[in-house]
Each structure stands twice: as C-alpha cells, then as structure tokens.
Scaffold this motif. Structure first.
Motif, short mmCIF file in Angstrom:
data_model
loop_
_atom_site.label_atom_id
_atom_site.label_comp_id
_atom_site.label_asym_id
_atom_site.label_seq_id
_atom_site.Cartn_x
_atom_site.Cartn_y
_atom_site.Cartn_z
N PRO A 149 0.81 -1.22 0.00
CA PRO A 149 0.00 0.00 0.00
C PRO A 149 0.85 1.27 0.00
CG PRO A 149 -0.13 -1.12 2.13
CD PRO A 149 0.65 -2.01 1.23
N ASN A 150 2.08 1.20 0.51
CA ASN A 150 2.93 2.39 0.55
C ASN A 150 3.52 2.69 -0.83
OD1 ASN A 150 2.47 2.51 3.31
ND2 ASN A 150 4.14 1.06 3.68
N VAL A 151 4.01 1.67 -1.46
CA VAL A 151 4.67 1.87 -2.76
C VAL A 151 3.65 1.83 -3.90
CG1 VAL A 151 6.59 1.12 -4.22
CG2 VAL A 151 6.64 0.68 -1.74
N GLY A 152 2.64 0.92 -3.76
CA GLY A 152 1.63 0.79 -4.82
C GLY A 152 2.02 -0.20 -5.89
N ALA A 153 3.27 -0.57 -5.95
CA ALA A 153 3.72 -1.51 -6.98
C ALA A 153 3.47 -2.94 -6.54
CB ALA A 153 5.20 -1.30 -7.25
N LYS A 154 3.28 -3.83 -7.54
CA LYS A 154 3.04 -5.23 -7.22
C LYS A 154 4.35 -5.93 -6.92
CE LYS A 154 -1.21 -5.92 -9.83
NZ LYS A 154 -1.74 -6.33 -11.12
N GLN A 155 4.27 -6.79 -5.92
CA GLN A 155 5.45 -7.61 -5.62
C GLN A 155 5.03 -9.07 -5.69
OE1 GLN A 155 6.66 -6.09 -1.77
NE2 GLN A 155 8.53 -5.33 -2.73
N TYR A 156 5.98 -9.92 -5.99
CA TYR A 156 5.65 -11.35 -6.12
C TYR A 156 6.49 -12.17 -5.18
CZ TYR A 156 3.39 -9.49 -10.23
OH TYR A 156 2.61 -8.75 -11.06
N MET A 157 5.83 -13.16 -4.57
CA MET A 157 6.51 -13.99 -3.58
C MET A 157 6.32 -15.45 -3.94
SD MET A 157 8.17 -13.23 -0.84
CE MET A 157 7.65 -12.06 0.40
N LEU A 158 7.43 -16.17 -4.09
CA LEU A 158 7.38 -17.61 -4.35
C LEU A 158 7.09 -18.30 -3.02
CD1 LEU A 158 7.81 -19.69 -6.61
CD2 LEU A 158 10.22 -19.74 -5.99
N ILE A 159 5.98 -19.07 -2.99
CA ILE A 159 5.51 -19.61 -1.71
C ILE A 159 6.16 -20.97 -1.41
CG2 ILE A 159 3.47 -20.36 -0.40
CD1 ILE A 159 3.67 -17.31 -0.94
N ALA A 160 6.69 -21.10 -0.20
CA ALA A 160 7.40 -22.32 0.19
C ALA A 160 6.47 -23.26 0.95
CB ALA A 160 8.58 -21.96 1.08
N THR A 161 6.72 -24.56 0.80
CA THR A 161 6.01 -25.56 1.61
C THR A 161 6.64 -25.58 3.00
OG1 THR A 161 7.49 -27.36 1.04
CG2 THR A 161 5.63 -26.99 -0.43
N PRO A 162 5.96 -26.16 3.98
CA PRO A 162 6.56 -26.22 5.32
C PRO A 162 7.89 -26.98 5.34
CG PRO A 162 4.22 -26.78 5.40
CD PRO A 162 4.58 -26.65 3.97
N GLU A 163 8.07 -27.90 4.36
CA GLU A 163 9.30 -28.71 4.34
C GLU A 163 10.47 -27.97 3.69
OE1 GLU A 163 6.32 -30.17 3.30
OE2 GLU A 163 6.11 -31.07 5.30
N SER A 164 10.17 -26.86 3.07
CA SER A 164 11.20 -26.18 2.28
C SER A 164 12.35 -25.68 3.16
CB SER A 164 10.58 -25.00 1.55
OG SER A 164 11.57 -24.31 0.84
N PRO A 165 13.61 -25.86 2.70
CA PRO A 165 14.77 -25.34 3.46
C PRO A 165 14.72 -23.81 3.55
CG PRO A 165 15.47 -26.77 1.66
CD PRO A 165 14.01 -26.54 1.47
N GLN A 166 14.23 -23.18 2.51
CA GLN A 166 14.15 -21.71 2.54
C GLN A 166 12.71 -21.26 2.63
OE1 GLN A 166 16.17 -19.20 -0.26
NE2 GLN A 166 17.70 -20.80 -0.63
N GLN A 167 12.47 -20.15 3.26
CA GLN A 167 11.12 -19.61 3.34
C GLN A 167 10.78 -18.88 2.05
OE1 GLN A 167 8.75 -20.49 5.59
NE2 GLN A 167 10.44 -21.92 5.84
#
Lengths: 300, 253
Positions: A149-167
């Motif tokens: 909401p501050n910047v207004g630009a879209k950001q994208y996040m790759l979603i990890a499974t609970p087993e994933s080493p990285q979040q």
C-alpha cells in the motif's frame, strides 16, 4: 474351482465389472470433493487447492489408492471390451426388426459405447492434468501477488512448503517456471518438479507448490486456438467437459444399480439402491460439470 | 364379445431351408384374418394359402397352444412372443394388430439356438444346461421320503415355485441384447437353491450349469432387464442375483 474360472466365467466377469465400477464410483466422490475446492477464489483458494494437489501426489496411502484406481480403470475397460465382443458373437445374425426400447433403458443398451466415450475423456483428462502434474516439467510454481500500500507496486513472492529449506522468496514476475529460468538463465539452479535444486551438488534449495490451480483456471479460460484452428479453446474444453460428464451420467444411470445386481444383491434394499444410484448419476456429474462452467463464464 | 372383424395383413417372415443354407426375409400378403384368431392360427391360415399355391409352408414351433409347454417362440415386430407381456406366442391374438399392418416374424436369434428351418430353432442347449445340474438326485428305489415330511418356509416355497414356473421357451435369450441365458439358468438354479432338497448338490449344480451355459456360447448378462419384461412367466431378475450369490458361495468352497 479352477483359478481361471474366477476370471473367465461369465458370472466372475460380472463380479469384477461390479467391484471395479463401484470402486471407481468412490473415486469419483473423492475426486469431486477435491475439485469443489476450485470454487474458493483468490490466493487462499489457490494455496488450498495446490496444497491438496501436493498431498494427493505424495501421500503414500493415496499412492496405493491411485494404483488401485489405475488398475480398476484398465480392468473395467478391458473386461468391458471383452464382454462386448463376446456378447456380439452370441448373436451372429441380427434381428431385421428389434424393438429394444420397449423393454430396456437407453443407458443399459449402450454401456459399451458410453464407457468407451468416458475412457476417451479420461485419456484426454489425464494428458491435460494428471500427466502435467505428475511428469510435466515446467509446471509453474505458486506465486503470491502482494500489493504494497505504501509503494503501490506489485510484488511477487514464491511460496514455500513447510518442508522447504528456505522460506518464501521474492521473485520477478507472477509466473515462476522453467521459462523464467530459460529467459533469465540462473547458472547454478534448475527446477525439478516442485523443487529448486542446486546444479552443482543437487541440494534442494527450495520447495514450492506446483500451481495446478493456475493450470486448471487457464486451461478453461484459454483464448488460444485449439490445434491452431478452432478459436477460444477454453470454451471448447468446457463444452467437451460438460458433454463428457453427461455421458458419464448416462453410464452411471445403469451402472451403479447394475453393480449391486451383479454382486447378487437384490432384496428389500434394491428400490433404495436404485433411487440412490439415479441421484448419484445425476448429482455427481452435474457437480463436476459446473466447475469448468463457473471457471469459464463467471470467474474473473 | 367377439369383434367379428377381419383384417388384411402383410407378413415379413424369415425363410431358411435348413441349418446350413442362408435365409432371408420374405414378404407375404394374407387377407381375411379373423381378429379372434390366435397368432399361430394366423400362421396356420398362411400355410394353407401357401400349400394351396404349391409353396413350401412356413415351419414354426408349437405344441400345447395354451401357454404352458414353452414350445412356441417367434420374434414378432421386434419383441419376443410379440407385443404383449406375460404371454407366449400362442396366447397372442390378432386383435392386437391393425388392418393393413406389416408384421415381422423372425426366429430366436442366438449362437446357442441355431436355426433348424424357417422359424424353428434348436434349443437343446437348454437341455444340456439342465443335464449339467438342473436336478436333484433322489433314490426312488422304494424308500422315497414323502415331500411334505420336510417343512419348508412358505415364502421360500413360493419363490421356488415362481422360479420353477420357467417353461424354458428361450424368450430371455432371444430378447437379451447379449443373447444371455442367465434368467433361464438363474431360475433353474434358484428353484433348487431355495429348497432343502436342493442343498446337497448346490455347489456343483451352480458351477456346472454356469460352465455349460458359457460353453454353449450364450452371452454375458449386463442387467438390462429385458428378459424379465419379456418372460411369459414373469421370472424375476432376483433369480439372477441369487444365482450370482450361489456362484460366489460355490466358488469360495
């Protein structure tokens, strides 16, 4: 009794048809419950559906059930074709005049044709979804769209499974798949199914969700030309799906109650079984069919 | 009572010289058929006309002409034993047909019922199924036990009797799209399976009769239910279900 008779005798073939058929009815219910989750919209819906898809492809118990399902489909089809050929041979000369509609239902007379059409649908359905989910490389991974909401630009996040080493990791665009890697080559990683792997030592760096939700939605919404000829393939797929479900309904109309008769169950419960079978054969295909209709015509 | 009306009809009848030769449908015109006559009497009338014209009469099966022997057959206008249900062909009357109507008459069509001549088929495959197990072995050498000495539940007795009403006409096979004999075999298995006297040979009976049925080249039942509708004796599909149960039970032993 000789073992072979339990496969070959006319009555044994009926048992197998009935047992595999009833198991496939159970499978339909399970599959339907999964599909109905497609009505849940937005990111939450996508996450839930893809979590479910991941569970269905990895859980060992489901794996056993899936093999029983494959075997049931094959056996039901092969046994059915074999029966149809044998039954054809039992009447070498056809009647010049046969008023079969006077004593039998349309469904019961056309089980082999209806079954073949259902099998054709299952083949296309497995090519379009099952094979891509199971073996397909380059399935997109689930990406969440976040609007700051501050910047207004879209950001994208790759979603990890609970087993994933990285979040969860931020990524460039709304789609993350092999194409991205091809367009912007990242030298040291590759995608293996739902895992991002280090090329050098094959360490799993990240585990995401294959985005079956997106695949399904875009399949029925696609405006592309089918075989480069027919426009609006999403509409064609939707119509084909609805027709296939109607055919399945006709197949079940006779098949469901027929299975009980084959297994020797014909008693005071038979009227109830017949009524339940008819409701099942109408409701289940309709619930399946409204999902692509909803996706194609209503879903934004 | 009597309608006192005569009709003119066209007949399309399967003519086949013998088992080896190929047959074909032939058309005949028959005038002045009394609507009070039975279907078989109409065929008698046709045959008289054919004989008078120095032609070969149509061969068809018939015997008691009162719906009990199971001899008459005929696939009439696409239905086994004609348009009525619960009747044999000999019980069918010409009042069921309209003036000027074309009536198709064909023999039972089944690999296991080969045509002997015209409308006559060989139903000895049914006899062989019966011989494979459709009986109880009773010692009749002077020490026969009175049948009433063995008490039987009324409901079971009624069901056994209903199954035993089968006259072995073969309409079930003729009407079945699969040419399946399961209603016949189901009835024959059931009439013994329901009675204590039938228990001794129950296991072998169902296995042997089903094996013989399969060997004769009958098709496989797909539960269309046509047989039950067309059976002149109203044999129920319950008997097929009972045979399926008996077969499963026997297979497990």
């Amino acid at each position: 009794m000789a073992k072979s008779a339990f496969l070959k005798s006319s009555i044994a073939k009926k048992y197998w048809m009935a047992l595999t058929g009833l198991f496939l009815c159970l499978f339909l219910v399970g599959h339907l419950i999964g599909n109905l989750q497609l009505f849940k919209s937005g990111y939450e819906g996508a996450l839930q559906f893809n979590k479910y898809a991941l569970f269905m492809t990895t859980n060992p118990l489901i794996k056993i059930m899936s093999y029983v399902t494959y075997i049931s489909i094959l056996f039901h089809a092969i046994d059915g074709i074999y029966l149809a050929i044998q039954n054809k041979k039992a009447r070498p000369v056809a009647y010049a005049m046969n008023n079969s509609s006077a004593n039998t239902s349309f469904s019961s007379r056309n089980m082999a044709v209806l079954g073949t059409l259902v099998l054709f649908f299952i083949a296309t359905h497995m090519i379009n979804f099952w094979a891509k989910m199971k073996f397909g490389t380059g399935m997109p991974l689930l990406v969440k769209e976040i609007v700051d909401p501050n910047v207004g630009a879209k950001q994208y996040m790759l979603i990890a499974t609970p087993e994933s080493p990285q979040q969860n990791v931020p990524v460039q665009g709304p789609v993350f798949d092999n194409n991205i890697l091809k367009k912007q080559p990242i030298a040291d990683i590759y995608i293996d199914g739902n895992k991002i792997v280090n090329k050098k030592n094959n360490d799993v760096l990240f585990e995401g969700y294959k985005d079956l939700h997106k695949l399904t939605i875009s399949f029925f919404k696609s405006k592309a030309r089918l075989f480069n000829v027919i426009p609006n393939e999403g509409l064609v797929f939707t119509i084909f799906y609805v027709l296939s479900m109607a055919i399945l309904g006709f197949h079940l109309w006779h098949g469901f109650q027929s299975a009980f008769q084959s297994l020797g169950i014909n008693n005071k419960f038979t009227p109830a079984i017949k009524t339940f079978g008819k409701l099942f054969s109408v409701i289940v295909p309709i619930l399946f069919a409204i999902i692509p209709v909803y996706i194609h015509f209503i879903l934004k | 009572m009597a309608t006192k009306k005569n009709i003119n009809i066209n007949l399309k009848i399967w003519r086949q010289k013998n088992a080896k030769e190929k047959g074909k449908m032939e058309t005949y015109k028959l005038d002045n058929v009394s609507t009070d006559s039975s279907f078989l009497e109409m065929l008698d009338q046709l045959n008289e006309q054919l004989v008078n014209n120095q032609q070969e009469p149509v061969a068809f099966d018939h015997d008691c002409r009162e719906g009990i022997c199971g001899m008459c057959s005929l696939y009439i206008n696409g239905r086994a034993h004609g348009p009525d249900t619960g009747t044999t062909t000999c019980q069918l009357h010409m009042r069921k047909f309209k003036d000027g109507e074309t009536i198709f008459i064909e023999p039972w069509r089944s690999k296991a019922f080969p045509v002997v001549k015209d409308l006559v088929v060989d139903r000895s495959s049914f006899d062989r199924i019966q011989q494979a197990g459709g009986f109880v072995s009773v010692n009749t050498s002077g020490n026969t036990i009175d049948a009433n000495a063995t008490p039987i539940n009324k409901q079971d007795a009624d069901k056994a009797f209903e199954a035993a009403a089968c006259i072995g006409c073969g309409a079930c096979v003729a009407t079945c799209k699969n040419g399946s004999a399961m209603l016949f075999v189901g009835a024959k298995v059931s009439q013994y399976a329901l009675l204590p006297q039938g228990q001794v040979e129950a296991t072998q009976r169902v296995l042997n009769m089903v094996r013989q049925m399969d060997e004769e080249g009958f098709g496989n039942c797909t539960n269309t239910g046509a047989c039950e509708v067309e059976c002149p004796k109203g044999i129920s599909l319950e008997n097929i279900a009972r045979m399926n149960r008996e077969y499963l039970k026997a297979s497990m032993k």
